[in-house]
Scaffold this motif. Structure first.
Motif, PDB file in Angstrom:
ATOM      1  N   GLU A 232       0.706  -1.312   0.018  1.00  0.00           N
ATOM      2  CA  GLU A 232       0.114   0.031   0.203  1.00  0.00           C
ATOM      3  C   GLU A 232       0.957   1.153   0.049  1.00  0.00           C
ATOM      4  N   PRO A 233       0.534   2.278  -0.851  1.00  0.00           N
ATOM      5  CA  PRO A 233       1.462   3.300  -0.855  1.00  0.00           C
ATOM      6  C   PRO A 233       1.485   4.048   0.677  1.00  0.00           C
ATOM      7  N   VAL A 234       0.400   3.979   1.145  1.00  0.00           N
ATOM      8  CA  VAL A 234       0.261   4.409   2.532  1.00  0.00           C
ATOM      9  C   VAL A 234      -0.386   3.349   3.498  1.00  0.00           C
ATOM     10  N   MET A 235       0.207   2.883   4.348  1.00  0.00           N
ATOM     11  CA  MET A 235      -0.518   2.092   5.254  1.00  0.00           C
ATOM     12  C   MET A 235      -2.133   2.508   5.932  1.00  0.00           C
ATOM     13  N   THR A 236      -2.840   1.438   5.967  1.00  0.00           N
ATOM     14  CA  THR A 236      -4.258   1.996   6.365  1.00  0.00           C
ATOM     15  C   THR A 236      -4.781   0.871   7.312  1.00  0.00           C
ATOM     16  N   ASN A 237      -4.082  -0.342   7.540  1.00  0.00           N
ATOM     17  CA  ASN A 237      -4.866  -1.380   8.126  1.00  0.00           C
ATOM     18  C   ASN A 237      -4.847  -1.294   9.766  1.00  0.00           C
ATOM     19  N   CYS A 238      -3.780  -0.691   9.927  1.00  0.00           N
ATOM     20  CA  CYS A 238      -3.239  -0.648  11.400  1.00  0.00           C
ATOM     21  C   CYS A 238      -3.171   0.602  12.055  1.00  0.00           C
ATOM     22  N   GLY A 239      -3.914   1.425  11.472  1.00  0.00           N
ATOM     23  CA  GLY A 239      -3.757   3.103  11.748  1.00  0.00           C
ATOM     24  C   GLY A 239      -3.216   3.492  10.346  1.00  0.00           C
ATOM     25  N   MET A 240      -3.021   4.884  10.365  1.00  0.00           N
ATOM     26  CA  MET A 240      -2.382   5.359   8.920  1.00  0.00           C
ATOM     27  C   MET A 240      -0.948   5.636   9.272  1.00  0.00           C
ATOM     28  N   ILE A 241      -0.176   5.063   8.388  1.00  0.00           N
ATOM     29  CA  ILE A 241       1.094   5.149   8.139  1.00  0.00           C
ATOM     30  C   ILE A 241       1.657   5.892   7.053  1.00  0.00           C
ATOM     31  N   LEU A 242       2.379   6.833   7.244  1.00  0.00           N
ATOM     32  CA  LEU A 242       2.613   7.733   5.837  1.00  0.00           C
ATOM     33  C   LEU A 242       3.924   7.303   5.512  1.00  0.00           C
ATOM     34  N   PRO A 243       4.313   7.325   4.120  1.00  0.00           N
ATOM     35  CA  PRO A 243       5.693   7.010   3.992  1.00  0.00           C
ATOM     36  C   PRO A 243       6.553   8.003   4.020  1.00  0.00           C
ATOM     37  N   HIS A 244       7.853   7.759   4.614  1.00  0.00           N
ATOM     38  CA  HIS A 244       8.872   8.746   4.823  1.00  0.00           C
ATOM     39  C   HIS A 244       9.221   9.527   3.354  1.00  0.00           C
ATOM     40  N   PRO A 245       9.651  10.743   3.174  1.00  0.00           N
ATOM     41  CA  PRO A 245      10.306  11.201   2.168  1.00  0.00           C
ATOM     42  C   PRO A 245      11.265  10.558   1.467  1.00  0.00           C
ATOM     43  N   GLY A 246      11.107  10.134   0.290  1.00  0.00           N
ATOM     44  CA  GLY A 246      12.114   9.191  -0.162  1.00  0.00           C
ATOM     45  C   GLY A 246      12.077   7.762  -0.222  1.00  0.00           C
ATOM     46  N   PHE A 247      11.015   7.452   0.453  1.00  0.00           N
ATOM     47  CA  PHE A 247      10.658   5.979   0.600  1.00  0.00           C
ATOM     48  C   PHE A 247      10.356   5.107  -0.481  1.00  0.00           C
ATOM     49  N   HIS A 248       9.389   5.826  -1.262  1.00  0.00           N
ATOM     50  CA  HIS A 248       8.959   5.426  -2.506  1.00  0.00           C
ATOM     51  C   HIS A 248      10.052   5.147  -3.510  1.00  0.00           C
ATOM     52  N   LYS A 249      10.877   6.260  -3.501  1.00  0.00           N
ATOM     53  CA  LYS A 249      11.841   6.289  -4.576  1.00  0.00           C
ATOM     54  C   LYS A 249      12.798   4.959  -4.072  1.00  0.00           C
ATOM     55  N   ALA A 250      13.050   4.880  -2.956  1.00  0.00           N
ATOM     56  CA  ALA A 250      14.084   3.721  -2.517  1.00  0.00           C
ATOM     57  C   ALA A 250      13.502   2.226  -2.865  1.00  0.00           C
ATOM     58  N   LEU A 251      12.069   2.195  -2.695  1.00  0.00           N
ATOM     59  CA  LEU A 251      11.365   1.305  -2.837  1.00  0.00           C
ATOM     60  C   LEU A 251      11.541   0.699  -4.474  1.00  0.00           C
ATOM     61  N   ARG A 252      11.302   1.744  -5.389  1.00  0.00           N
ATOM     62  CA  ARG A 252      11.325   1.858  -6.732  1.00  0.00           C
ATOM     63  C   ARG A 252      12.569   1.360  -7.310  1.00  0.00           C
ATOM     64  N   ASP A 253      13.837   1.809  -6.652  1.00  0.00           N
ATOM     65  CA  ASP A 253      14.996   1.586  -6.959  1.00  0.00           C
ATOM     66  C   ASP A 253      15.539   0.134  -6.914  1.00  0.00           C
ATOM     67  N   LEU A 254      15.360  -0.039  -5.421  1.00  0.00           N
ATOM     68  CA  LEU A 254      15.842  -1.161  -4.934  1.00  0.00           C
ATOM     69  C   LEU A 254      14.984  -2.393  -5.767  1.00  0.00           C
ATOM     70  N   THR A 255      13.923  -2.246  -6.136  1.00  0.00           N
ATOM     71  CA  THR A 255      13.008  -3.356  -6.696  1.00  0.00           C
ATOM     72  C   THR A 255      13.538  -3.714  -8.208  1.00  0.00           C
ATOM     73  N   ARG A 256      13.721  -2.345  -8.779  1.00  0.00           N
ATOM     74  CA  ARG A 256      14.350  -2.619 -10.127  1.00  0.00           C
ATOM     75  C   ARG A 256      15.813  -3.190 -10.054  1.00  0.00           C
TER      76      ARG A 256
END
Length: 463
Positions: A232-256
């Motif tokens: 989930e780009p923002v966690m929503t099931n155990c309370g709302m958990i927002l991504p840190h700045p840069g987290f999604h870029k790191a996620l995309r870079d590491l998966t690629r």
């Protein structure tokens, strides 16, 4: 008057005592107003297990479920004549309001032309192009639920990568998908405690790590055995958990970098804005899931792939000889009814203008709730992803599921939910999520905020 002392401790005896008193008082009020609903559940006569079509409907924080007589727009009436403004909206299933007119028109039209034939209807091209333009993926498939879409997409990820494991984030929500029903306990991936009938050791299929933890993500992916990260780009099931700045870029870079597919599930975060969180924030998933509101409230979900994943899927299918079921698809998925409602929703309901209105009203809720929390000196904050908001019982945004679980307080959640309901506002039973629809009015929003102030006054007056 509200206290001017330093922020209260959430666990203070006075506030918890007040919350318990509110629960008792509001439970009595709830029962007194719903004699017909009470009668149904006091002397069950139907053939339903637990007297409900889905047994988890008993998990609402009320002594028995509300039996709904009618829902329209942002309003719900029960069989006892009670009327409430709906900020739950089926936990996103009715995110655009109950029964949008374009969906009702599509339902009527589909009824005259056949509901399901196991063949495509003439809405095919229009829906495919609408999905591409709205969400940005190249190739699409239709399912009945987002749980189905996630199951099928995971099978595709394994087929095209030749890898068995998936990675999820602790506290995730991906519907009823076996592999995702895990928790992180003492650094180990374990099945969730509430699972029944679990036959497979989920630690063999799944790796679970904390959200926002880039080093843990890097360590988990470096072995090259993860088919996809399901996020989930923002966690929503155990309370709302927002991504840190840069987290999604790191996620995309590491998966690629590790040949791992990135599978984004926007079951809830499609509330962000037009095209969902991925489009608004420029994410680049390999696989994309959206369900719940995408058909305006009927059972339908969609999943999309990039051209690369689709071509690799073609190759994997070509390598399989003989006949048989691929494990992907169900008979009632992709029906004429679903395509008609998808088209109506994407063309007329799920528009940029709709989201602009929802977010404008959500601004008012966020500002109002935040002001009331400050007024009563509580160490809470408002988490938000677009039109979806939650009151989180911590002074600062939580970083991961462990922090979210530590901040949760079921007594205060139940007090808020019960009091809101008796004041005429229905919020979700889990985390008291508030969802703003295009059918929500400014008066509805103002009433919700005023009710929040009344509840916190009761909760803190003796503290």
């Amino acid at each position: 008057m509200p206290s001017t002392s330093p922020a209260r401790q959430l666990e203070s005896d006075a506030i918890l005592t007040a919350a318990r008193r509110i629960v008792a008082e509001e439970t009595a009020v709830f029962i007194s107003r719903r004699s017909r609903s009470k009668e149904i559940f006091a002397a069950p006569s139907s053939g339903f297990f637990d007297q409900v079509p889905q047994y988890w409907m008993r998990d609402w924080p009320m002594p028995f479920p509300v039996v709904v007589a009618k829902a329209s727009g942002s309003e719900v009436w029960d069989i006892d004549g009670n009327h409430v403004i709906d900020f739950c909206l089926g936990d996103s299933g009715a995110m655009f309001g109950h029964g949008p007119q374009p969906i009702l028109n599509a339902l009527a039209g589909a009824a005259n032309h056949g509901l399901t034939t196991m063949l495509p209807s003439n809405d095919l091209d229009a829906v495919g192009n609408l999905l591409r333009s709205t969400f940005g993926m190249s190739k699409w498939q239709v399912t009945t639920t987002a749980s189905d879409a996630n199951r099928f997409a995971l099978r595709v990820a394994r087929a095209v990568t030749g890898r068995k494991k998936i990675l999820v984030f602790d506290g995730c929500y991906h519907g009823a998908v076996d592999e995702t029903l895990v928790d992180l306990v003492d650094g180990q991936t374990v099945p969730r405690g509430g699972l029944i009938g679990q036959a497979v050791d989920l630690s063999e299929t799944t790796v679970c790590i904390p959200f926002n933890d880039v080093p843990a993500l890097e360590a988990a992916l470096k072995g090259g055995d993860i088919a996809c990260v399901v996020a989930e780009p923002v966690m929503t099931n155990c309370g709302m958990i927002l991504p840190h700045p840069g987290f999604h870029k790191a996620l995309r870079d590491l998966t690629r970098a590790t040949g791992t597919l990135l599978h984004i599930d926007e079951t809830h975060t499609v509330s962000t804005g037009y095209g969902g969180y991925s489009k608004v924030h420029g994410l680049e998933p390999d696989i994309f899931i959206v369900g719940k509101p995408v058909g305006g409230g009927i059972p339908v979900a969609v999943w999309g792939m990039t051209d690369d994943v689709a071509s690799r899927l073609d190759a994997a299918r070509a390598a399989v000889t003989g006949t048989g079921h691929s494990g992907i698809g169900t008979t009632l998925s992709g029906s004429a009814l679903q395509l008609a409602c998808l088209r109506a929703c994407l063309e007329e309901v799920m528009t940029a203008e709709t989201y602009a209105k929802m977010n404008r009203l959500a601004d008012i809720v966020e500002e109002g709730f935040s002001a009331v929390i400050k007024q009563y000196n509580l160490p809470w904050h408002v988490g938000r992803v677009g039109a979806r908001l939650e009151v989180v019982f911590s002074p600062d945004p939580v970083q991961n599921a462990a922090e979210a679980k530590a901040a949760a307080n079921s007594t205060i959640q139940k007090a808020l939910h019960s009091a809101f309901l008796n004041l005429g506002y229905l919020v979700t039973p889990f985390h008291n999520m508030v969802l703003v629809a295009p059918t929500t009015s400014e008066a509805n929003v103002a009433g919700l905020v005023a009710s929040f102030e009344k509840i916190l006054h009761r909760m803190t007056e003796a503290a």
